[in-house]
Design a protein around this motif. Structure first.
Motif, PDB file in Angstrom:
ATOM      1  N   MET A  42      31.600  55.692   6.993  1.00 47.26           N
ATOM      2  CA  MET A  42      31.221  55.968   8.380  1.00 47.26           C
ATOM      3  C   MET A  42      31.606  57.393   8.756  1.00 47.26           C
ATOM      4  SD  MET A  42      32.301  52.412  10.273  1.00 47.26           S
ATOM      5  CE  MET A  42      31.940  53.002  11.918  1.00 47.26           C
ATOM      6  N   PRO A  43      30.808  58.043   9.605  1.00 45.06           N
ATOM      7  CA  PRO A  43      31.167  59.402  10.015  1.00 45.06           C
ATOM      8  C   PRO A  43      32.341  59.381  10.987  1.00 45.06           C
ATOM      9  CG  PRO A  43      29.215  58.672  11.184  1.00 45.06           C
ATOM     10  CD  PRO A  43      29.542  57.606  10.182  1.00 45.06           C
ATOM     11  N   GLY A  44      33.085  60.455  11.012  1.00 46.38           N
ATOM     12  CA  GLY A  44      34.202  60.582  11.939  1.00 46.38           C
ATOM     13  C   GLY A  44      35.513  60.815  11.229  1.00 46.38           C
ATOM     14  N   ARG A  45      36.533  61.001  12.020  1.00 48.67           N
ATOM     15  CA  ARG A  45      37.890  61.224  11.505  1.00 48.67           C
ATOM     16  C   ARG A  45      38.413  59.922  10.933  1.00 48.67           C
ATOM     17  NH1 ARG A  45      41.823  63.909   9.700  1.00 48.67           N
ATOM     18  NH2 ARG A  45      43.813  64.026  10.774  1.00 48.67           N
ATOM     19  N   GLY A  46      38.983  59.972   9.739  1.00 48.22           N
ATOM     20  CA  GLY A  46      39.450  58.756   9.093  1.00 48.22           C
ATOM     21  C   GLY A  46      40.928  58.766   8.795  1.00 48.22           C
ATOM     22  N   ALA A  47      41.503  57.573   8.794  1.00 46.16           N
ATOM     23  CA  ALA A  47      42.902  57.383   8.412  1.00 46.16           C
ATOM     24  C   ALA A  47      42.949  56.149   7.530  1.00 46.16           C
ATOM     25  CB  ALA A  47      43.782  57.204   9.638  1.00 46.16           C
ATOM     26  N   TYR A  48      43.787  56.182   6.509  1.00 45.95           N
ATOM     27  CA  TYR A  48      43.879  55.073   5.561  1.00 45.95           C
ATOM     28  C   TYR A  48      45.191  54.321   5.719  1.00 45.95           C
ATOM     29  CZ  TYR A  48      39.887  57.084   3.131  1.00 45.95           C
ATOM     30  OH  TYR A  48      38.637  57.559   2.818  1.00 45.95           O
ATOM     31  N   VAL A  49      45.087  52.983   5.595  1.00 42.34           N
ATOM     32  CA  VAL A  49      46.263  52.105   5.634  1.00 42.34           C
ATOM     33  C   VAL A  49      46.151  51.173   4.429  1.00 42.34           C
ATOM     34  CG1 VAL A  49      47.488  50.328   6.933  1.00 42.34           C
ATOM     35  CG2 VAL A  49      46.397  52.200   8.146  1.00 42.34           C
ATOM     36  N   ALA A  50      47.267  50.956   3.746  1.00 43.73           N
ATOM     37  CA  ALA A  50      47.281  50.076   2.577  1.00 43.73           C
ATOM     38  C   ALA A  50      46.982  48.637   2.983  1.00 43.73           C
ATOM     39  CB  ALA A  50      48.632  50.146   1.878  1.00 43.73           C
ATOM     40  N   LEU A  51      46.428  47.872   2.048  1.00 41.87           N
ATOM     41  CA  LEU A  51      46.100  46.470   2.301  1.00 41.87           C
ATOM     42  C   LEU A  51      47.356  45.607   2.198  1.00 41.87           C
ATOM     43  CD1 LEU A  51      42.703  46.122   0.417  1.00 41.87           C
ATOM     44  CD2 LEU A  51      43.072  46.052   2.866  1.00 41.87           C
ATOM     45  N   GLU A  52      48.346  45.942   2.994  1.00 47.10           N
ATOM     46  CA  GLU A  52      49.610  45.217   3.059  1.00 47.10           C
ATOM     47  C   GLU A  52      49.878  44.866   4.518  1.00 47.10           C
ATOM     48  OE1 GLU A  52      51.969  43.982   1.019  1.00 47.10           O
ATOM     49  OE2 GLU A  52      50.687  44.508  -0.661  1.00 47.10           O
ATOM     50  N   PRO A  53      50.006  43.589   4.845  1.00 48.97           N
ATOM     51  CA  PRO A  53      50.290  43.215   6.236  1.00 48.97           C
ATOM     52  C   PRO A  53      51.539  43.891   6.805  1.00 48.97           C
ATOM     53  CG  PRO A  53      49.688  41.285   4.968  1.00 48.97           C
ATOM     54  CD  PRO A  53      49.810  42.420   3.996  1.00 48.97           C
ATOM     55  N   SER A  54      52.548  44.116   5.972  1.00 50.63           N
ATOM     56  CA  SER A  54      53.777  44.761   6.453  1.00 50.63           C
ATOM     57  C   SER A  54      53.507  46.195   6.918  1.00 50.63           C
ATOM     58  CB  SER A  54      54.844  44.756   5.366  1.00 50.63           C
ATOM     59  OG  SER A  54      54.398  45.436   4.216  1.00 50.63           O
ATOM     60  N   GLU A  55      52.591  46.896   6.235  1.00 52.16           N
ATOM     61  CA  GLU A  55      52.251  48.266   6.646  1.00 52.16           C
ATOM     62  C   GLU A  55      51.515  48.272   7.978  1.00 52.16           C
ATOM     63  OE1 GLU A  55      50.668  51.338   4.381  1.00 52.16           O
ATOM     64  OE2 GLU A  55      52.197  51.219   2.841  1.00 52.16           O
ATOM     65  N   VAL A  56      50.604  47.314   8.165  1.00 53.62           N
ATOM     66  CA  VAL A  56      49.856  47.244   9.422  1.00 53.62           C
ATOM     67  C   VAL A  56      50.807  46.920  10.569  1.00 53.62           C
ATOM     68  CG1 VAL A  56      48.030  46.050  10.673  1.00 53.62           C
ATOM     69  CG2 VAL A  56      47.721  46.599   8.260  1.00 53.62           C
ATOM     70  N   GLU A  57      51.741  45.991  10.333  1.00 50.78           N
ATOM     71  CA  GLU A  57      52.713  45.643  11.373  1.00 50.78           C
ATOM     72  C   GLU A  57      53.586  46.845  11.729  1.00 50.78           C
ATOM     73  OE1 GLU A  57      54.586  42.252   9.586  1.00 50.78           O
ATOM     74  OE2 GLU A  57      52.939  40.905  10.187  1.00 50.78           O
ATOM     75  N   LYS A  58      53.959  47.632  10.731  1.00 55.27           N
ATOM     76  CA  LYS A  58      54.765  48.830  10.974  1.00 55.27           C
ATOM     77  C   LYS A  58      53.960  49.854  11.788  1.00 55.27           C
ATOM     78  CE  LYS A  58      57.650  52.090   8.411  1.00 55.27           C
ATOM     79  NZ  LYS A  58      58.067  52.529   7.071  1.00 55.27           N
ATOM     80  N   ALA A  59      52.681  50.017  11.433  1.00 51.58           N
ATOM     81  CA  ALA A  59      51.817  50.937  12.179  1.00 51.58           C
ATOM     82  C   ALA A  59      51.659  50.472  13.623  1.00 51.58           C
ATOM     83  CB  ALA A  59      50.447  51.033  11.502  1.00 51.58           C
ATOM     84  N   TRP A  60      51.559  49.149  13.807  1.00 44.95           N
ATOM     85  CA  TRP A  60      51.395  48.567  15.142  1.00 44.95           C
ATOM     86  C   TRP A  60      52.666  48.789  15.965  1.00 44.95           C
ATOM     87  CZ3 TRP A  60      49.434  42.821  15.858  1.00 44.95           C
ATOM     88  CH2 TRP A  60      49.092  42.607  17.188  1.00 44.95           C
ATOM     89  N   ASP A  61      53.833  48.515  15.375  1.00 41.51           N
ATOM     90  CA  ASP A  61      55.102  48.663  16.090  1.00 41.51           C
ATOM     91  C   ASP A  61      55.310  50.097  16.567  1.00 41.51           C
ATOM     92  OD1 ASP A  61      55.690  45.993  15.695  1.00 41.51           O
ATOM     93  OD2 ASP A  61      56.982  46.352  13.948  1.00 41.51           O
ATOM     94  N   LYS A  62      55.001  51.054  15.697  1.00 37.85           N
ATOM     95  CA  LYS A  62      55.246  52.464  16.017  1.00 37.85           C
ATOM     96  C   LYS A  62      54.014  53.170  16.577  1.00 37.85           C
ATOM     97  CE  LYS A  62      58.891  52.952  12.612  1.00 37.85           C
ATOM     98  NZ  LYS A  62      59.429  53.761  11.520  1.00 37.85           N
ATOM     99  N   HIS A  63      52.896  52.465  16.682  1.00 36.31           N
ATOM    100  CA  HIS A  63      51.610  53.036  17.138  1.00 36.31           C
ATOM    101  C   HIS A  63      51.278  54.319  16.372  1.00 36.31           C
ATOM    102  CE1 HIS A  63      50.531  50.328  20.422  1.00 36.31           C
ATOM    103  NE2 HIS A  63      51.830  50.142  20.549  1.00 36.31           N
ATOM    104  N   LEU A  64      51.397  54.237  15.028  1.00 32.76           N
ATOM    105  CA  LEU A  64      51.131  55.395  14.175  1.00 32.76           C
ATOM    106  C   LEU A  64      49.668  55.825  14.226  1.00 32.76           C
ATOM    107  CD1 LEU A  64      53.228  54.461  11.013  1.00 32.76           C
ATOM    108  CD2 LEU A  64      53.711  56.242  12.667  1.00 32.76           C
ATOM    109  N   LEU A  65      48.755  54.853  14.265  1.00 29.29           N
ATOM    110  CA  LEU A  65      47.331  55.211  14.277  1.00 29.29           C
ATOM    111  C   LEU A  65      46.956  55.932  15.568  1.00 29.29           C
ATOM    112  CD1 LEU A  65      45.799  52.009  12.665  1.00 29.29           C
ATOM    113  CD2 LEU A  65      46.115  54.239  11.618  1.00 29.29           C
ATOM    114  N   ASP A  66      47.640  55.623  16.665  1.00 28.00           N
ATOM    115  CA  ASP A  66      47.397  56.317  17.928  1.00 28.00           C
ATOM    116  C   ASP A  66      47.655  57.818  17.752  1.00 28.00           C
ATOM    117  OD1 ASP A  66      47.762  53.544  18.482  1.00 28.00           O
ATOM    118  OD2 ASP A  66      48.128  54.006  20.577  1.00 28.00           O
ATOM    119  N   ARG A  67      48.763  58.131  17.072  1.00 29.24           N
ATOM    120  CA  ARG A  67      49.122  59.536  16.867  1.00 29.24           C
ATOM    121  C   ARG A  67      48.200  60.225  15.870  1.00 29.24           C
ATOM    122  NH1 ARG A  67      54.929  59.015  15.303  1.00 29.24           N
ATOM    123  NH2 ARG A  67      54.962  56.915  16.102  1.00 29.24           N
TER     124      ARG A  67
END
Length: 98
Positions: A42-67
């Motif tokens: 898909m076009p646009g700015r991209g960010a990658y996250v590993a297929l690990e639920p623990s990584e997604v939860e960490k990103a959610w807790d710290k709102h890493l994708l927002d930054r």
């Protein structure tokens, strides 16, 4: 036969390099819409996250994708991402056991 080069991408959560197929891409379009990009095309700015639920939860807790994507992301999107990652991990484990 010549070995193919495996494309590597860095997870924004852990900073580790993974093969592209072991990551999920999240994109931000020019309109500011954030969405899952399972195809990675898909076009646009991209960010990658590993297929690990623990990584997604960490990103959610710290709102890493927002930054990383410089926008506010709703909890509903993080929940959708977590569900997607859990589903993909379960599929991967199911098919690797055969």
């Amino acid at each position: 036969m010549k070995k193919r080069k495996v494309p590597l991408r860095k997870s924004v959560v852990s900073g580790e390099l993974f093969p592209k197929k072991e990551l999920v891409r999240i994109t931000k379009s020019k309109d500011g819409e954030v969405s899952l990009d399972p195809t990675g095309k898909m076009p646009g700015r991209g960010a990658y996250v590993a297929l690990e639920p623990s990584e997604v939860e960490k990103a959610w807790d710290k709102h890493l994708l927002d930054r990383v994507l410089e926008t506010e992301i709703s909890d509903a999107f993080y929940q959708e991402l977590l569900d997607y990652v859990k589903h993909q991990k379960a599929r991967k484990e199911l098919f690797s056991n055969e």
